[in-house]
Design a protein around this motif. Sequence first.
Motif, PDB file in Angstrom:
ATOM      1  N   GLY A   1      49.175  27.530  45.880  1.00  0.00           N
ATOM      2  CA  GLY A   1      50.404  28.002  46.522  1.00  0.00           C
ATOM      3  C   GLY A   1      50.832  29.359  45.981  1.00  0.00           C
ATOM      4  O   GLY A   1      51.254  30.237  46.745  1.00  0.00           O
ATOM      5  N   LEU A   2      50.722  29.552  44.682  1.00  0.00           N
ATOM      6  CA  LEU A   2      51.082  30.845  44.085  1.00  0.00           C
ATOM      7  C   LEU A   2      50.121  31.940  44.534  1.00  0.00           C
ATOM      8  O   LEU A   2      50.537  33.076  44.773  1.00  0.00           O
ATOM      9  CB  LEU A   2      51.099  30.738  42.553  1.00  0.00           C
ATOM     10  N   LEU A   3      48.840  31.599  44.677  1.00  0.00           N
ATOM     11  CA  LEU A   3      47.880  32.577  45.189  1.00  0.00           C
ATOM     12  C   LEU A   3      48.246  32.976  46.617  1.00  0.00           C
ATOM     13  O   LEU A   3      48.165  34.140  46.982  1.00  0.00           O
ATOM     14  CB  LEU A   3      46.455  32.009  45.151  1.00  0.00           C
ATOM     15  N   GLU A   4      48.676  31.989  47.414  1.00  0.00           N
ATOM     16  CA  GLU A   4      49.114  32.266  48.797  1.00  0.00           C
ATOM     17  C   GLU A   4      50.322  33.209  48.814  1.00  0.00           C
ATOM     18  O   GLU A   4      50.483  34.005  49.728  1.00  0.00           O
ATOM     19  CB  GLU A   4      49.504  30.965  49.511  1.00  0.00           C
ATOM     20  N   LEU A   5      51.182  33.082  47.805  1.00  0.00           N
ATOM     21  CA  LEU A   5      52.384  33.912  47.734  1.00  0.00           C
ATOM     22  C   LEU A   5      52.085  35.316  47.207  1.00  0.00           C
ATOM     23  O   LEU A   5      52.985  36.142  47.106  1.00  0.00           O
ATOM     24  CB  LEU A   5      53.441  33.241  46.852  1.00  0.00           C
ATOM     25  N   GLY A   6      50.840  35.575  46.860  1.00  0.00           N
ATOM     26  CA  GLY A   6      50.457  36.918  46.442  1.00  0.00           C
ATOM     27  C   GLY A   6      50.300  37.128  44.944  1.00  0.00           C
ATOM     28  O   GLY A   6      50.023  38.235  44.492  1.00  0.00           O
ATOM     29  N   PHE A   7      50.481  36.079  44.143  1.00  0.00           N
ATOM     30  CA  PHE A   7      50.277  36.201  42.701  1.00  0.00           C
ATOM     31  C   PHE A   7      48.777  36.249  42.425  1.00  0.00           C
ATOM     32  O   PHE A   7      47.986  35.624  43.132  1.00  0.00           O
ATOM     33  CB  PHE A   7      50.889  35.008  41.952  1.00  0.00           C
ATOM     34  N   GLY A   8      48.377  36.959  41.392  1.00  0.00           N
ATOM     35  CA  GLY A   8      46.977  36.988  40.982  1.00  0.00           C
ATOM     36  C   GLY A   8      46.615  35.694  40.274  1.00  0.00           C
ATOM     37  O   GLY A   8      47.502  34.958  39.813  1.00  0.00           O
ATOM     38  N   ALA A   9      45.321  35.398  40.175  1.00  0.00           N
ATOM     39  CA  ALA A   9      44.874  34.151  39.562  1.00  0.00           C
ATOM     40  C   ALA A   9      45.327  34.028  38.113  1.00  0.00           C
ATOM     41  O   ALA A   9      45.813  32.980  37.682  1.00  0.00           O
ATOM     42  CB  ALA A   9      43.350  34.038  39.658  1.00  0.00           C
TER      43      ALA A   9
ATOM     44  N   GLU B   1      48.078  31.274  36.616  1.00  0.00           N
ATOM     45  CA  GLU B   1      47.773  30.395  35.481  1.00  0.00           C
ATOM     46  C   GLU B   1      48.845  30.532  34.392  1.00  0.00           C
ATOM     47  O   GLU B   1      49.303  29.546  33.823  1.00  0.00           O
ATOM     48  CB  GLU B   1      46.392  30.726  34.895  1.00  0.00           C
ATOM     49  N   ARG B   2      49.244  31.789  34.105  1.00  0.00           N
ATOM     50  CA  ARG B   2      50.245  32.035  33.062  1.00  0.00           C
ATOM     51  C   ARG B   2      51.585  31.404  33.438  1.00  0.00           C
ATOM     52  O   ARG B   2      52.239  30.767  32.615  1.00  0.00           O
ATOM     53  CB  ARG B   2      50.413  33.546  32.851  1.00  0.00           C
ATOM     54  N   LEU B   3      51.989  31.559  34.702  1.00  0.00           N
ATOM     55  CA  LEU B   3      53.284  31.019  35.143  1.00  0.00           C
ATOM     56  C   LEU B   3      53.297  29.491  35.149  1.00  0.00           C
ATOM     57  O   LEU B   3      54.341  28.878  34.940  1.00  0.00           O
ATOM     58  CB  LEU B   3      53.629  31.547  36.535  1.00  0.00           C
ATOM     59  N   LEU B   4      52.139  28.891  35.388  1.00  0.00           N
ATOM     60  CA  LEU B   4      52.074  27.424  35.429  1.00  0.00           C
ATOM     61  C   LEU B   4      51.840  26.806  34.052  1.00  0.00           C
ATOM     62  O   LEU B   4      51.993  25.598  33.887  1.00  0.00           O
ATOM     63  CB  LEU B   4      50.976  26.976  36.395  1.00  0.00           C
ATOM     64  N   ASP B   5      51.473  27.641  33.071  1.00  0.00           N
ATOM     65  CA  ASP B   5      51.233  27.137  31.730  1.00  0.00           C
ATOM     66  C   ASP B   5      52.530  26.544  31.173  1.00  0.00           C
ATOM     67  O   ASP B   5      53.533  27.237  31.022  1.00  0.00           O
ATOM     68  CB  ASP B   5      50.715  28.264  30.826  1.00  0.00           C
ATOM     69  N   GLY B   6      52.523  25.267  30.901  1.00  0.00           N
ATOM     70  CA  GLY B   6      53.701  24.591  30.365  1.00  0.00           C
ATOM     71  C   GLY B   6      54.736  24.214  31.412  1.00  0.00           C
ATOM     72  O   GLY B   6      55.819  23.745  31.082  1.00  0.00           O
ATOM     73  N   ALA B   7      54.411  24.440  32.698  1.00  0.00           N
ATOM     74  CA  ALA B   7      55.358  24.089  33.765  1.00  0.00           C
ATOM     75  C   ALA B   7      55.556  22.584  33.819  1.00  0.00           C
ATOM     76  O   ALA B   7      54.625  21.815  33.590  1.00  0.00           O
ATOM     77  CB  ALA B   7      54.847  24.594  35.110  1.00  0.00           C
ATOM     78  N   THR B   8      56.792  22.173  34.107  1.00  0.00           N
ATOM     79  CA  THR B   8      57.085  20.749  34.225  1.00  0.00           C
ATOM     80  C   THR B   8      57.341  20.413  35.682  1.00  0.00           C
ATOM     81  O   THR B   8      57.871  21.215  36.433  1.00  0.00           O
ATOM     82  CB  THR B   8      58.319  20.371  33.391  1.00  0.00           C
ATOM     83  N   GLY B   9      56.963  19.222  36.061  1.00  0.00           N
ATOM     84  CA  GLY B   9      57.148  18.765  37.431  1.00  0.00           C
ATOM     85  C   GLY B   9      56.022  17.831  37.820  1.00  0.00           C
ATOM     86  O   GLY B   9      54.910  17.936  37.312  1.00  0.00           O
ATOM     87  N   LYS B  10      56.333  16.915  38.732  1.00  0.00           N
ATOM     88  CA  LYS B  10      55.329  15.935  39.152  1.00  0.00           C
ATOM     89  C   LYS B  10      54.674  16.315  40.472  1.00  0.00           C
ATOM     90  O   LYS B  10      53.610  15.820  40.795  1.00  0.00           O
ATOM     91  CB  LYS B  10      55.970  14.554  39.287  1.00  0.00           C
ATOM     92  N   THR B  11      55.312  17.215  41.229  1.00  0.00           N
ATOM     93  CA  THR B  11      54.745  17.616  42.510  1.00  0.00           C
ATOM     94  C   THR B  11      54.423  19.107  42.490  1.00  0.00           C
ATOM     95  O   THR B  11      54.942  19.848  41.648  1.00  0.00           O
ATOM     96  CB  THR B  11      55.734  17.356  43.667  1.00  0.00           C
TER      97      THR B  11
END
Length: 194
Positions: A157-165, A169-179
């Motif tokens: 989804g983040l790649l679709e929004l235009g973020f680089g790979a 990965e950096r933004l999702l590192d340590g992200a909390t959430g079940k969905t």
Amino acid sequence: MIALLRGEVALRRPDHVVVLCGGVGYRATVSSETLRHVPPVGEQVSLHAHLIAREDALTLYGFHSEQERDLFLMLLSVQAVGPKLAIAVLCGGHPRDLTAAIAAGDAARFKSVPGIGKRTAERIIVELREKVGIEAGETEPIVARRAEDPLTLARDGLLELGFGATEAERLLDGATGKTAEELIAHALRASRAA
């Protein structure tokens, strides 16, 4: 995000098809493997899709199966592999055969793809081997089951929004959430805070 195209085949070319959906023709770049499954002009087709947004273009890619689309996305995560090269790899055979080649460490299979040298072929093997490997007791490659993983969906989804790979990965590192939605929301808040 455009995830599926269903409509009439309006145009068939060696590297793309145009699918007429509700009066709009969508041009989708396809691999030769997918093109084999596209019916003649005038017939109905369903293609899994992935849209890549760049500053200067929106490019839609079409795939015969979810497994092929998943493998395309995994190839994009490899450094030095862009969409053109990923499609070239997919032209090399059925996704099941390609994932088996990755799992087996068959770099020669990828070196035979135009535009891929020894280093890139080895990089594909090293970076994707664990992702496509078959776990003990399983008969289905991980790539076929990966769509169920919320973290993978959030990354896509983040790649679709235009973020680089790397940034995704950096933004999702340590992200909390079940969905996937919760993980994306967390990543977007982190990007605003940075």
